[in-house]
Design an enzyme around this catalytic site. Structure first.
Site, PDB file in Angstrom:
ATOM      1  N   LYS A  78       9.757   1.657  -4.777  1.00  0.00           N
ATOM      2  CA  LYS A  78       8.746   1.684  -5.849  1.00  0.00           C
ATOM      3  C   LYS A  78       7.351   1.934  -5.275  1.00  0.00           C
ATOM      4  CE  LYS A  78       8.387  -3.369  -5.651  1.00  0.00           C
ATOM      5  NZ  LYS A  78       8.749  -4.630  -6.330  1.00  0.00           N
ATOM      6  N   ARG A  87       8.355 -14.217 -15.519  1.00  0.00           N
ATOM      7  CA  ARG A  87       7.805 -12.862 -15.664  1.00  0.00           C
ATOM      8  C   ARG A  87       8.662 -12.127 -16.680  1.00  0.00           C
ATOM      9  NH1 ARG A  87       6.892  -9.110 -10.376  1.00  0.00           N
ATOM     10  NH2 ARG A  87       9.160  -9.234 -10.291  1.00  0.00           N
ATOM     11  N   HIS A 102      14.932 -13.100  -9.118  1.00  0.00           N
ATOM     12  CA  HIS A 102      13.840 -12.765  -8.197  1.00  0.00           C
ATOM     13  C   HIS A 102      13.058 -14.029  -7.871  1.00  0.00           C
ATOM     14  CE1 HIS A 102      11.160 -10.031  -6.168  1.00  0.00           C
ATOM     15  NE2 HIS A 102      10.125 -10.394  -6.900  1.00  0.00           N
ATOM     16  N   ARG A 133      17.526  -6.949  -1.459  1.00  0.00           N
ATOM     17  CA  ARG A 133      16.562  -5.962  -1.963  1.00  0.00           C
ATOM     18  C   ARG A 133      15.271  -5.947  -1.142  1.00  0.00           C
ATOM     19  NH1 ARG A 133      17.403  -9.024  -6.776  1.00  0.00           N
ATOM     20  NH2 ARG A 133      15.225  -9.660  -6.548  1.00  0.00           N
ATOM     21  N   TYR A 149     -25.485   2.729   2.085  1.00  0.00           N
ATOM     22  CA  TYR A 149     -25.942   2.196   0.790  1.00  0.00           C
ATOM     23  C   TYR A 149     -26.263   0.707   0.890  1.00  0.00           C
ATOM     24  CZ  TYR A 149     -23.803   6.311  -1.474  1.00  0.00           C
ATOM     25  OH  TYR A 149     -23.461   7.579  -1.872  1.00  0.00           O
ATOM     26  N   CYS A 163     -18.444   3.680   1.916  1.00  0.00           N
ATOM     27  CA  CYS A 163     -18.735   4.608   0.816  1.00  0.00           C
ATOM     28  C   CYS A 163     -17.420   5.101   0.195  1.00  0.00           C
ATOM     29  CB  CYS A 163     -19.518   5.811   1.318  1.00  0.00           C
ATOM     30  SG  CYS A 163     -20.981   5.375   2.273  1.00  0.00           S
ATOM     31  N   ASP A 181     -16.183   8.086   0.344  1.00  0.00           N
ATOM     32  CA  ASP A 181     -15.470   9.072   1.155  1.00  0.00           C
ATOM     33  C   ASP A 181     -15.692   8.931   2.662  1.00  0.00           C
ATOM     34  OD1 ASP A 181     -14.966  10.418  -1.411  1.00  0.00           O
ATOM     35  OD2 ASP A 181     -17.107  10.856  -1.279  1.00  0.00           O
TER      36      ASP A 181
HETATM   37  C1  LIG Z   1       9.371  -5.361  -5.332  1.00  0.00           C
HETATM   38  C2  LIG Z   1      10.648  -6.060  -5.514  1.00  0.00           C
HETATM   39  C3  LIG Z   1      11.421  -6.442  -4.397  1.00  0.00           C
HETATM   40  C4  LIG Z   1      10.969  -6.270  -2.981  1.00  0.00           C
HETATM   41  O1  LIG Z   1      10.074  -7.306  -2.630  1.00  0.00           O
HETATM   42  P1  LIG Z   1       9.547  -7.447  -1.131  1.00  0.00           P
HETATM   43  O2  LIG Z   1       8.833  -8.744  -1.114  1.00  0.00           O
HETATM   44  O3  LIG Z   1       8.648  -6.290  -0.881  1.00  0.00           O
HETATM   45  O4  LIG Z   1      10.750  -7.424  -0.264  1.00  0.00           O
HETATM   46  C5  LIG Z   1      12.671  -6.991  -4.653  1.00  0.00           C
HETATM   47  N1  LIG Z   1      13.110  -7.190  -5.917  1.00  0.00           N
HETATM   48  C6  LIG Z   1      12.371  -6.867  -6.988  1.00  0.00           C
HETATM   49  C7  LIG Z   1      12.928  -7.123  -8.355  1.00  0.00           C
HETATM   50  C8  LIG Z   1      11.125  -6.302  -6.837  1.00  0.00           C
HETATM   51  O5  LIG Z   1      10.409  -5.980  -7.915  1.00  0.00           O
END
Ligand SMILES: *Cc1c(COP(=O)(O)O)cnc(C)c1O
Length: 385
Positions: free
Chosen positions: A38, A135, A164, A230, A274, A321, A323
């Site tokens: 992602k 969430r 999660h 994951r 700046y 800045c 850039d």
């Molecule tokens: C982003 C995400 C992960 C990965 O999390 P990390 O802390 O980067 O390993 C795993 N599961 C879900 C559902 C996520 O959204």
């Protein structure tokens, strides 16, 4: 390697990404590995990372539908889980692009069943259980009803079920007193198990892919591996937190490079940039780097970062800045074109970690990496293997 038009670019070592993946795989074996691609592969550039890593992963994860569609458009064929919430009206796209739908709401489950039936195509679904993140996901104490309904959906392939962690990087001491109002990983795990018992109680097989562990849990919590893990940040070679168990050895795959585009002596009392936020009381050499907050080099870091110029660390000075920014070399010399490293390791051994930038910016390494903007070309390379 294609030479970029601008000196500022992100060099991504694909071989290192594969090594990180292999280290994770060895640690979680026999669990499968879903790699999180992602947010433009955590800023690394998904169009270079995805085709290279695809053969080595079991599953790919993204946050939003568009990211999944993009991966299909560039030819990725491995299964892709869209982990974020989805509106019922977007369900048909999952069928069209063969994406795995996360279901945590009865309305989405109904829409999925209807769409799959209408299109005569199986739709892969992972049920998402909220065990303490608050969430998205059906809460663990109200999940039975959704699971019950999912059993009646004849046109869906309920392939997975997952949760999660809110604090996967937190290490728990057995027997230590528990804080009120804190989601402990062990507690979330227990809640998740109580949901999985739904299947066991009915002598039904669980969905084929039970998963929970993100990077922190991969490092800290082997009980959470189940059928698949994951990893996100860990795959990119970055530890999610400084206190996590370093039970998997990984190294950052990205190096953020630039070059000196201006070099001069700045006189005492002549403020830099700046707002005149930095001034020297003696003459110093300052150099200008063609990278700024529009590239993702946070303006709020002003006067805090260190930068490697010609293999040595120096202080960034004056307001960053849009850039460009300036660096104080004191009495050292530098020429136009000299090598600058904003993030990564120089041949001299000097190194700047994502965690360092995170500290200077008052954020975490996740935001540092995902904030590197589209203006910074990504250059992918493989080491000689
Ligand atoms: C982003 C995400 C992960 C990965 O999390 P990390 O802390 O980067 O390993 C795993 N599961 C879900 C559902 C996520 O959204």
């Amino acid at each position: 390697m294609k030479i970029p038009l601008r000196p500022t670019h992100l060099l991504v070592n694909l071989t290192q990404l594969r090594r990180n993946l292999e280290a994770i795989r060895a640690h979680v074996c026999p669990a499968q590995v879903l790699v999180m691609l992602k947010a433009n592969a955590y800023g690394h550039g998904v169009e270079g990372v995805a085709p290279y890593i695809e053969p080595y992963v079991d599953y790919i994860g993204v946050a939003v539908l568009d990211e999944g569609v993009r991966l299909r458009q560039i030819g990725i064929t491995k299964p892709i889980l869209v982990a974020g919430g989805t509106l019922p009206e977007h369900v048909p796209y999952y069928l069209e692009y063969d994406l795995t739908l996360t279901v945590s709401h009865p309305a989405v489950l109904e829409a999925a069943e209807a769409a799959a039936q209408a299109q005569h195509k199986p739709l892969k679904v992972h049920l998402k259980i909220d065990t303490g993140m608050e969430r998205a996901g059906i809460r663990w104490y109200e999940a039975d009803n959704l699971l019950e309904r999912s059993l009646r959906c004849r046109h869906l392939d309920i392939e997975g079920i997952y949760t999660h962690f809110a604090n996967s990087e937190a290490r728990e001491t057995p027997g230590a007193p528990k804080k009120w109002g804190y989601a402990y990983p062990s507690e979330q795990l227990e809640r998740f198990r109580s949901v999985l018992a739904f299947y066991d109680k009915r002598s039904l097989p669980r969905p084929r892919l039970v998963h929970a562990a993100n990077s922190g849990a991969i490092l800290n919590l082997p009980e959470s591996f189940f059928d698949m893990v994951r990893p996100g940040i860990l795959f990119y070679g970055i530890y999610p937190d400084k206190d996590v168990l370093r039970s998997v050895q990984v190294k950052p795959a990205a190096t953020w490079k630039s070059q000196v585009v201006y070099s001069k002596l700045t006189q005492a009392g002549h403020p830099v940039s700046y707002g005149s936020l930095w001034v020297s009381d003696h003459p110093v050499r300052t150099v200008t780097i063609p990278c700024g907050y529009a590239d993702g080099y946070f303006r709020r870091m002003t006067n805090r970062p260190q930068v490697i110029v010609n293999g040595k660390k120096y202080q960034q000075v004056g307001r960053i800045c849009m850039d460009q920014f300036m660096v104080n070399l004191e009495s050292d010399e530098a020429e136009l074109g000299d090598e600058v490293i904003l993030l990564g390791q120089a041949a001299s051994g000097e190194q700047i970690l994502p965690e360092d930038l995170a500290e200077w910016a008052g954020t975490n390494a996740y935001e540092v990496m995902t904030n590197i903007s589209a203006r910074v070309p990504r250059i992918f390379f493989k080491e000689d293997e």
